[in-house]
Design an enzyme around this catalytic site. Structure first.
Site, PDB file in Angstrom:
ATOM      1  N   ILE B  46       0.809  -1.332   0.125  1.00 30.12           N
ATOM      2  CA  ILE B  46       0.081   0.314  -0.058  1.00 30.12           C
ATOM      3  C   ILE B  46       0.781   0.939  -0.219  1.00 30.12           C
ATOM      4  O   ILE B  46       2.015   1.903   0.893  1.00 30.12           O
ATOM      5  CB  ILE B  46      -1.276  -0.089   1.076  1.00 30.12           C
ATOM      6  CG1 ILE B  46      -1.730  -1.508   1.487  1.00 30.12           C
ATOM      7  CG2 ILE B  46      -1.452   1.415   1.248  1.00 30.12           C
ATOM      8  CD1 ILE B  46      -2.396  -0.951   2.645  1.00 30.12           C
ATOM      9  N   HIS B  48       0.763   4.293   1.504  1.00 32.08           N
ATOM     10  CA  HIS B  48      -0.224   4.816   2.072  1.00 32.08           C
ATOM     11  C   HIS B  48      -0.349   6.817   2.435  1.00 32.08           C
ATOM     12  O   HIS B  48      -0.016   7.072   1.900  1.00 32.08           O
ATOM     13  CB  HIS B  48       0.207   5.039   3.631  1.00 32.08           C
ATOM     14  CG  HIS B  48      -0.108   3.413   3.968  1.00 32.08           C
ATOM     15  ND1 HIS B  48      -1.143   3.081   4.665  1.00 32.08           N
ATOM     16  CD2 HIS B  48       0.913   2.195   4.484  1.00 32.08           C
ATOM     17  CE1 HIS B  48      -1.154   1.347   4.549  1.00 32.08           C
ATOM     18  NE2 HIS B  48      -0.078   1.138   4.829  1.00 32.08           N
TER      19      HIS B  48
END
Lengths: 128, 476, 412
Positions: B46, B48
């Site tokens: 991910i 973020h």
């Protein structure tokens, strides 16, 4: 002496009881058909198996050719037969049905190729 | 000027690439047989947003900056990146204030676009999440990538710009004299250097200790995952977080770049010596499934194709340890816990182009090119381009991995670019990553590796020394 | 891109696809078969053991021999055969099929398609077994290809998880080639494979079959070093304090085959138990131009059946392409007691058919009934073997009055 066997002649899988005295089959029970009795008589005295394996190929598209015995051989001879087969090599091309060895260990069975292997060319990635 | 970067994870790889902008020699050392096989290989992938990290942290600062760099970076490196956005779900009244707190925190960190969405809006965008959802914090800048692909691409690009790569070469010593770094030692030799960058991931504490430093103090935090097949594609379109529990971001449900769905991770703190404890556990896997089911109740677990665990380097201060150290010439890029992947490009830029440039008086090279062309993914190309490739090289028409439609041409190209193992091919091409998990293609990739490398199949491994794929020949 | 129009496109060159293409071409349909491998034959090529062909050829053949015979029948049929041609997508609008091969991309516009892509193996990851992820874990089919085609041995000491037929066959094969087989583990209280394979592959070589056992954990950082084996209860849950460590460098998985339906699943209704497309007695799916046969419909026990169903699908597809297959009023077959796999999913009134079904556990004697239509007794029903029930044209005529046919197996 009584022995229990599972019949593998057909999918029913009858549980057979075979009575053997000094190498002779006295009686077979539990079978539902004649094939079961024949199976038990052979299996109790001398189990027989077709042996499938591979033989080394020299100069072929594949490193091995699949082989089998053309008839069942005594099961007890399988380890010895494998020892013998490990020592074999066959030059490509190999034809399907080609006899690789005759009278394997005196059993009368031949070892035959079950597929064709052509001469080198491009080495195969996938075999199939 | 000669710099040794220790660790070819995504952090070390990006730092090495930034350093290649300058004159001098850059050496990148990696104990594993390939790039990105430590922490980088097994995390959520991910990018973020930056709303999870308290404003006072170094994490927050580099996360927001790093996030903003990802599009450009991935364009230069020809690596997939997708801004999917993310939701943090409030599933109970108690969790509602947490969303507000996260939004306020994110806004203070400079995260753009944060919005709180109603139940209706959350369910219209993500119809498969728990219908009990009360509201969701929407963060549009959150994205997903393939971390190993970033690391591999950065190293390839750095190699094209003069990097010297040392794989399977573990640092065994660092000579420091007069509080200044002198040389690094490996079983292969001694390398006199002016500077060292410690990007050694879980082993950054060992590397720092070799230079006489007591920081960082590290312990591994294990995260277990379950990966679902592409058949689950669309289950969620964005990254779905639970409301935070305190210790970690919780167990998530998220899409992967190639259409799968990833569930996890757990957050289990292990003793400092358990640096290779990447086994999954019954407890961990059931936690993953429970946690994910809370977010998406109808999980198609029958579509699971893989379970795995990764370790993140955690430290008592819960923050990155970056920059100069008491030893001159020894720089840290350590304790790279989450959001390390997101922060990595910003850290690399800052460390190389601000800190090290001024201290070491680095001079820009005229010749640096930031552009790397990836291995063609033929199945994603326009038909005419693919046809052209096949005309030039028919191997681009021979599909080896049927699940992900990867051709022999791509695998040969991956080997040309440095893949030496089955995993090396997988991570570069996605061959064997699909629904059948290599049942149909492992033997063929093995045959291609052996042929291209001129080795016997017995010498080909899954992941380097000690992991042979086969044990011998049927008929030697 | 090369574009071609054909009557029948067969996707997959295993036993079902070869049977289908030969039959379709013999019906006079312009037929193309695409096969992703270099050679036709599918999984038969790697199954070098005997046990094939007893129904079709009245003799016992090995896999490669059976494949060679089918290839011979196919080559004389007039169907065009494209090997190393891999399906990219199957667009139901049209239908239109794209394939890739070293010769270029190919677009085919068929009037009918026979989907004959076989099955894939359930992967290790689907089992969610805890532990490390070392080298040395193989699905049985992969292991079989490594050994029989590439001539490579996986390791020195193996544990086999799952007693499906390929697992049993591989136990013998590895043992014959000098690999020690420590045990075959089976989660269920009965073996998954055919009885003859239990006898000839395990008992002949004194390989232990541990029923109600599974792997609880995998060990070894880089290469497998062993597995923790545990006994399980009826529900498959591990029993406490039954765990033990078995050292091994090889784990072979024979834990199930799943029909390959990736390109179909978005538009062709699947049967939830078979996991392949629902087909009627003509092997026609619920998408009229799409036919399917073999292990991509449901996993069958005999390749003879697969080849025969392939031929049936090929004939029906050819007739459909030629506008001679009337729209069928299909009468659904529904599962009653003790029926797992069930093929077909519907009968066509007036058409003869064979119904294939599997039971969930062994029974010494059962009664199999198809609604009020047919009822017969069957000895020795086992999950590994499919039960076949013939529906003659006469009985099939009565179907037109029935809304559905309930298939039921009751212990007798």
């Amino acid at each position: 002496m009584k022995r229990r066997l599972t019949c593998i002649s057909c999918p029913v899988g009858c549980e057979l009881t075979v009575e053997v005295e000094s190498g002779q089959v006295i009686s077979v029970s539990g079978n539902r058909c004649g094939r079961g009795e024949a199976y038990a008589r052979q299996e109790a005295v001398e189990p027989m198996r077709v042996l499938p394996t591979s033989v080394k190929v020299i100069g072929g598209e594949l490193p091995l050719v699949s082989v089998r015995t053309d008839r069942p051989i005594p099961r007890r001879l399988i380890p010895q037969a494998m020892g013998f087969i490990r020592g074999l090599a066959v030059e490509a091309p190999v034809e399907i049905g080609q006899v690789i060895a005759r009278d394997l260990l005196g059993t009368g069975a031949s070892l035959v190729a079950t597929r064709a292997v052509s001469r080198c060319g491009r080495p195969s990635l996938q075999g199939t | 000027m000669r710099v040794a970067v220790i660790g070819a994870g995504v952090v070390g790889a990006l730092i090495a690439r930034e350093l290649c902008r300058y004159e001098g020699e850059v050496l990148l050392f990696e104990r594993e047989a390939d790039v990105g096989w430590g922490v980088t290989k097994a995390n959520s992938g991910i990018v973020h947003g930056g709303f999870h990290d308290p404003p006072s942290t170094i994490r927050a600062r580099f996360c927001v900056r790093g996030n903003a760099m990802y599009e450009g970076l991935c364009r230069e490196l020809n690596v997939p990146f997708l801004r999917t956005g993310a939701y943090v779900l409030a599933l109970s009244k108690e969790e509602l204030p947490l969303l507000e707190e996260l939004r306020a925190q994110g806004e203070e960190n400079g995260v753009p676009g944060l919005e709180i969405h109603s139940q209706e809006e959350v369910l219209s965008r993500e119809p498969n999440v728990n219908p009990k959802v009360l509201s969701g914090l929407w963060s549009p800048t959150v994205g997903i990538t393939e971390p190993w692909a970033v690391a591999l691409a950065a190293v390839e690009n750095a190699l094209a710009n003069g990097l010297e790569l040392h794989l399977s070469e573990e640092i065994t010593g660092i000579r420091v004299e007069k509080r200044q770094v002198q040389e690094v030692k490996t079983p292969e030799g001694r390398y006199p250097v002016d500077a060292v960058v410690n990007a050694a991931g879980l082993f950054a504490d060992h590397v720092a200790a070799m230079a006489g430093l007591s920081e960082p103090v590290l312990f591994p935090r294990r995260g277990e995952y379950v990966l679902l097949d592409k058949a689950a594609e669309g289950l969620v379109r964005s990254v779905i977080f639970p409301a935070p529990s305190g210790k970690s971001k919780g167990i998530l449900v998220l899409p992967t770049i190639d259409g799968g769905i990833l569930l996890g991770p757990t957050a289990e703190d292990l003793p400092p010596e358990a640096k290779e404890a990447t086994e999954t556990t019954p407890e961990g896997l059931s936690q993953v499934m429970e946690g994910a089911r809370r977010l998406v109740p109808k999980l198609p677990l029958g579509q699971a194709i893989k379970t795995f665990a990764g370790l993140r380097p955690e430290s008592p201060q819960k923050d990155f340890i970056l920059g100069e150290s008491p030893v001159k010439g020894f720089y840290q890029a350590a304790a790279m816990r989450s959001p390390g992947l997101t922060a990595a490009p910003a850290i690399a830029r800052w460390l190389a182009c601000e800190v090290m440039t001024s201290e070491l008086s680095l001079k820009r090279k005229g010749s640096f090119s930031p552009i790397r062309k990836g291995i063609p993914r033929v199945a994603e190309l326009p038909e005419a381009e693919w046809e052209e490739l096949i005309r030039k090289d028919p191997r681009y028409g021979r599909i080896v991995c049927f699940c992900n439609k990867v051709t022999e041409g791509e695998i040969v190209e991956a080997i040309r670019r440095g893949a030496r193992t089955l995993d090396g091919v997988k991570f570069r091409t996605r061959a064997g990553f699909g629904r059948c998990q290599g049942a149909f293609c492992t033997d063929r990739i093995l045959a291609i590796l052996a042929r291209e490398l001129g080795r016997a199949p017995e010498e080909i491994s899954q992941k380097g020394a000690g992991s042979p794929l086969v044990g011998g020949r049927v008929r030697p | 891109m090369r574009g071609v129009k054909v009557d029948v496109l067969v996707i997959g060159g295993g036993a079902a696809g070869m049977g289908a293409a030969a039959a379709a071409a013999r019906e006079g349909a312009k037929t193309i078969l695409i096969e992703r491998n270099e050679r036709l034959g599918g999984v038969l090529e790697q199954c070098i053991h005997p046990g094939f062909g007893l129904h079709r050829y009245r003799e016992e053949l090995t896999g490669p021999e059976f494949a060679a015979r089918l290839r011979g029948e196919l080559e004389s049929s007039g169907a065009e055969l494209l090997t190393e041609a891999t399906l990219l997508d199957l667009d139901p609008a049209g239908p239109r099929v794209r394939a890739a091969s070293p010769k270029g991309l190919l677009q085919i516009r068929p009037k009918a398609v026979v989907w004959a892509c076989g099955a894939r193996e359930r992967p290790f990851g689907a089992l969610r077994i805890p532990g490390t992820r070392p080298a040395g874990i193989y699905t049985a089919g992969l292991c079989q290809r490594l050994v029989n085609i590439h001539g490579l041995l996986p390791g020195k000491r193996a544990v086999i998880l799952g007693s499906g037929d390929i697992g049993l066959i591989m136990a013998r094969r590895l043992r014959l080639e000098g690999v020690e087989v420590a045990a075959v583990l089976e989660l269920k209280p009965f073996p998954g494979g055919l009885l003859r394979n239990v006898v000839q592959c395990l008992e002949d070589f004194e390989i232990p079959l541990l029923l109600r056992h599974t792997v609880a954990e995998v060990h070894g950082k880089r290469r497998l070093s062993g597995v923790t084996v545990v006994e399980v209860d009826e529900g498959g849950k591990p029993l406490p304090r039954t765990d033990r460590f078995i050292p091994c460098d090889t784990l072979v998985l024979s834990v199930g085959l799943i029909p390959e339906v990736r390109a179909l699943e978005s538009f062709a209704p699947l049967d939830p138990v078979n996991r392949g497309p629902k087909v009627n007695a003509w092997l026609q799916t619920e998408v009229p131009w799409l036919f399917s046969a073999g292990n991509s419909v449901a996993v069958f026990d005999l390749v003879d059946t697969v080849a025969a169903l392939g031929a049936r699908a090929g004939v029906a597809a050819a007739r459909y392409a030629q506008g001679e297959l009337p729209p069928a009023r299909a009468v659904p077959l529904v599962r009653g007691e003790n029926v797992l796999h069930l093929v077909p999913s519907a009968l066509v009134p007036g058409e003869e058919a064979t119904v294939f079904l599997r039971v969930p556990r062994p029974f010494p004697r059962v009664k199999v009934s198809l609604g009020g239509l047919i009822s017969r007794n069957h000895l020795g029903a086992r999950p590994a073997e499919m039960i076949e029930v013939k529906v003659p044209p006469g009985a099939s005529k009565e179907l037109s009055r029935m809304p559905e046919v309930r298939v039921e197996v009751t212990p007798a």
